[in-house]
Design a protein around this motif. Sequence first.
Motif, PDB file in Angstrom:
ATOM      1  N   SER A 108      10.983   2.181 -12.125  1.00  0.00           N
ATOM      2  CA  SER A 108      10.239   1.156 -12.944  1.00  0.00           C
ATOM      3  C   SER A 108      11.134  -0.015 -13.288  1.00  0.00           C
ATOM      4  CB  SER A 108       9.625   1.716 -14.509  1.00  0.00           C
ATOM      5  OG  SER A 108       8.705   2.862 -13.963  1.00  0.00           O
ATOM      6  N   THR A 109      12.388   0.218 -13.449  1.00  0.00           N
ATOM      7  CA  THR A 109      13.204  -0.997 -13.767  1.00  0.00           C
ATOM      8  C   THR A 109      13.361  -1.936 -12.479  1.00  0.00           C
ATOM      9  OG1 THR A 109      14.520   0.174 -15.435  1.00  0.00           O
ATOM     10  CG2 THR A 109      15.430  -1.530 -14.342  1.00  0.00           C
ATOM     11  N   GLU A 110      13.306  -1.307 -11.483  1.00  0.00           N
ATOM     12  CA  GLU A 110      13.371  -2.061 -10.183  1.00  0.00           C
ATOM     13  C   GLU A 110      12.160  -2.875  -9.886  1.00  0.00           C
ATOM     14  OE1 GLU A 110      16.103   0.617  -7.279  1.00  0.00           O
ATOM     15  OE2 GLU A 110      14.084   1.246  -7.721  1.00  0.00           O
ATOM     16  N   LEU A 111      10.946  -1.943 -10.257  1.00  0.00           N
ATOM     17  CA  LEU A 111       9.636  -2.823 -10.023  1.00  0.00           C
ATOM     18  C   LEU A 111       9.678  -3.808 -11.024  1.00  0.00           C
ATOM     19  CD1 LEU A 111       7.288   0.181  -9.730  1.00  0.00           C
ATOM     20  CD2 LEU A 111       7.944  -1.123  -7.919  1.00  0.00           C
ATOM     21  N   VAL A 112      10.046  -3.934 -12.218  1.00  0.00           N
ATOM     22  CA  VAL A 112       9.955  -5.059 -13.176  1.00  0.00           C
ATOM     23  C   VAL A 112      10.864  -6.285 -12.546  1.00  0.00           C
ATOM     24  CG1 VAL A 112      10.934  -6.244 -15.158  1.00  0.00           C
ATOM     25  CG2 VAL A 112       9.801  -3.592 -15.228  1.00  0.00           C
ATOM     26  N   GLN A 113      11.833  -6.035 -11.917  1.00  0.00           N
ATOM     27  CA  GLN A 113      12.682  -6.985 -11.088  1.00  0.00           C
ATOM     28  C   GLN A 113      11.828  -7.554  -9.844  1.00  0.00           C
ATOM     29  OE1 GLN A 113      16.494  -5.838  -9.641  1.00  0.00           O
ATOM     30  NE2 GLN A 113      16.503  -7.428  -8.053  1.00  0.00           N
ATOM     31  N   LEU A 114      11.223  -6.435  -9.256  1.00  0.00           N
ATOM     32  CA  LEU A 114      10.450  -6.989  -8.048  1.00  0.00           C
ATOM     33  C   LEU A 114       9.366  -7.844  -8.448  1.00  0.00           C
ATOM     34  CD1 LEU A 114      10.223  -7.161  -4.910  1.00  0.00           C
ATOM     35  CD2 LEU A 114       9.107  -4.661  -5.194  1.00  0.00           C
ATOM     36  N   PHE A 115       8.422  -7.646  -9.296  1.00  0.00           N
ATOM     37  CA  PHE A 115       7.339  -8.358  -9.575  1.00  0.00           C
ATOM     38  C   PHE A 115       7.558  -9.631 -10.284  1.00  0.00           C
ATOM     39  CE2 PHE A 115       4.817  -4.160 -10.030  1.00  0.00           C
ATOM     40  CZ  PHE A 115       3.850  -4.508  -9.195  1.00  0.00           C
ATOM     41  N   LYS A 116       8.704 -10.037 -10.949  1.00  0.00           N
ATOM     42  CA  LYS A 116       9.126 -11.123 -11.326  1.00  0.00           C
ATOM     43  C   LYS A 116       9.645 -11.982 -10.034  1.00  0.00           C
ATOM     44  CE  LYS A 116      11.259  -9.915 -15.616  1.00  0.00           C
ATOM     45  NZ  LYS A 116      12.688  -9.955 -16.526  1.00  0.00           N
ATOM     46  N   THR A 172       0.886  -1.320   0.031  1.00  0.00           N
ATOM     47  CA  THR A 172       0.220  -0.171  -0.018  1.00  0.00           C
ATOM     48  C   THR A 172       0.846   1.126   0.213  1.00  0.00           C
ATOM     49  OG1 THR A 172      -1.813  -1.252   1.201  1.00  0.00           O
ATOM     50  CG2 THR A 172      -1.736   1.381   1.367  1.00  0.00           C
ATOM     51  N   LEU A 173       0.569   1.911  -0.904  1.00  0.00           N
ATOM     52  CA  LEU A 173       1.698   3.323  -1.147  1.00  0.00           C
ATOM     53  C   LEU A 173       3.078   3.036  -0.987  1.00  0.00           C
ATOM     54  CD1 LEU A 173      -0.674   5.887   0.758  1.00  0.00           C
ATOM     55  CD2 LEU A 173      -0.899   5.128  -1.645  1.00  0.00           C
ATOM     56  N   PHE A 174       3.586   1.815  -1.715  1.00  0.00           N
ATOM     57  CA  PHE A 174       4.821   1.680  -1.564  1.00  0.00           C
ATOM     58  C   PHE A 174       5.520   1.443  -2.757  1.00  0.00           C
ATOM     59  CE2 PHE A 174       7.825  -2.214  -0.972  1.00  0.00           C
ATOM     60  CZ  PHE A 174       8.727  -1.632  -0.241  1.00  0.00           C
ATOM     61  N   PHE A 175       5.102   0.934  -3.914  1.00  0.00           N
ATOM     62  CA  PHE A 175       5.741   0.593  -5.145  1.00  0.00           C
ATOM     63  C   PHE A 175       6.337   1.959  -5.603  1.00  0.00           C
ATOM     64  CE2 PHE A 175       4.024  -3.954  -5.899  1.00  0.00           C
ATOM     65  CZ  PHE A 175       4.888  -4.396  -4.881  1.00  0.00           C
ATOM     66  N   VAL A 196       0.930  -1.022 -16.921  1.00  0.00           N
ATOM     67  CA  VAL A 196       0.606  -1.921 -17.782  1.00  0.00           C
ATOM     68  C   VAL A 196       1.955  -2.447 -18.417  1.00  0.00           C
ATOM     69  CG1 VAL A 196      -0.283  -2.628 -20.142  1.00  0.00           C
ATOM     70  CG2 VAL A 196      -1.798  -1.422 -18.349  1.00  0.00           C
ATOM     71  N   ASP A 197       2.856  -1.340 -18.668  1.00  0.00           N
ATOM     72  CA  ASP A 197       4.047  -1.893 -19.075  1.00  0.00           C
ATOM     73  C   ASP A 197       5.001  -2.562 -18.348  1.00  0.00           C
ATOM     74  OD1 ASP A 197       3.484  -0.482 -21.498  1.00  0.00           O
ATOM     75  OD2 ASP A 197       4.276   1.646 -21.043  1.00  0.00           O
ATOM     76  N   ILE A 198       4.850  -2.025 -16.976  1.00  0.00           N
ATOM     77  CA  ILE A 198       5.868  -2.590 -16.259  1.00  0.00           C
ATOM     78  C   ILE A 198       5.324  -4.216 -15.763  1.00  0.00           C
ATOM     79  CG2 ILE A 198       6.215  -2.896 -13.447  1.00  0.00           C
ATOM     80  CD1 ILE A 198       6.085   0.407 -13.182  1.00  0.00           C
ATOM     81  N   LEU A 199       4.185  -4.350 -15.641  1.00  0.00           N
ATOM     82  CA  LEU A 199       3.572  -5.649 -15.321  1.00  0.00           C
ATOM     83  C   LEU A 199       3.976  -6.690 -16.700  1.00  0.00           C
ATOM     84  CD1 LEU A 199       0.172  -4.773 -13.734  1.00  0.00           C
ATOM     85  CD2 LEU A 199       2.249  -5.773 -12.619  1.00  0.00           C
TER      86      LEU A 199
END
Length: 235
Positions: free
Chosen positions: A143-151, A135-138, A207-210
């Motif tokens: 965006s590059t870090e988030l791609v890694q994190l979601f993986k 919640t209110l964290f990502f 959408v792009d990150i996911l």
Amino acid sequence: MDSRFTHRSSEREIMDDLNCSGPVVRQTLHELEVINAWLGGNKVTLDGVRDLLAGIPNTRTIAVADLGCGGGDIARLLIKRLNRKGNSVVVTGVDANPNIIAMAKDRHGEVVRFIAMDIFSKAFSQLKFDIVTATLFFHHFTSTELVQLFKQLLHQAAIGIVVNDIHRHWFSYHSIRILTRLFSRSPMVRHDAPVSVLRAFSKQELVDILGRAGCDNYRIRWRWAFRWQVIIRRH
């Protein structure tokens, strides 16, 4: 259109300092709890978890990780919600700031497990949960870090992931800037709240990150007040 809202900002928030501590942090956590409660932000996370658990037997024990747990208010609410549903639940609040974790333990440590840990660490990546919430964290990450994190999280969450974060929008920015100037007693909140909006997301960015992370079973919904609810299902 104001160019500040075209792309995500990289400006840092005071909260990003993992050594921040003391009364200003305590006041900030209190005000964030109030903001989430009054503007409906808590409901975005709780409803997302409810949706993920639809069809899951309530005899099953559910392990939840709440990333960037702050003072632990969302983690505590998750326990209350899931207990009412009839599930046995174990909620782990995760934050990289040990000072914040200490505050959370003081408030909710009797019912929530809290750990101070970097979510990008090998130790965290080896932990397994049924559901991961944030919640209110990502918006604190690129965006590059988030791609890694979601993986990574796709391998950690057996049922799914719930994201509750900000819609970057001029109205949201100016509203929170005015409200915090008028009512906040925390210099951290007055600085960080508008900055957090500039660091937040458009729908296409999510959408792009996911997509880059390989998430192919998800739903994005706009929720009041200027929140994105993202529900990612493993199956």
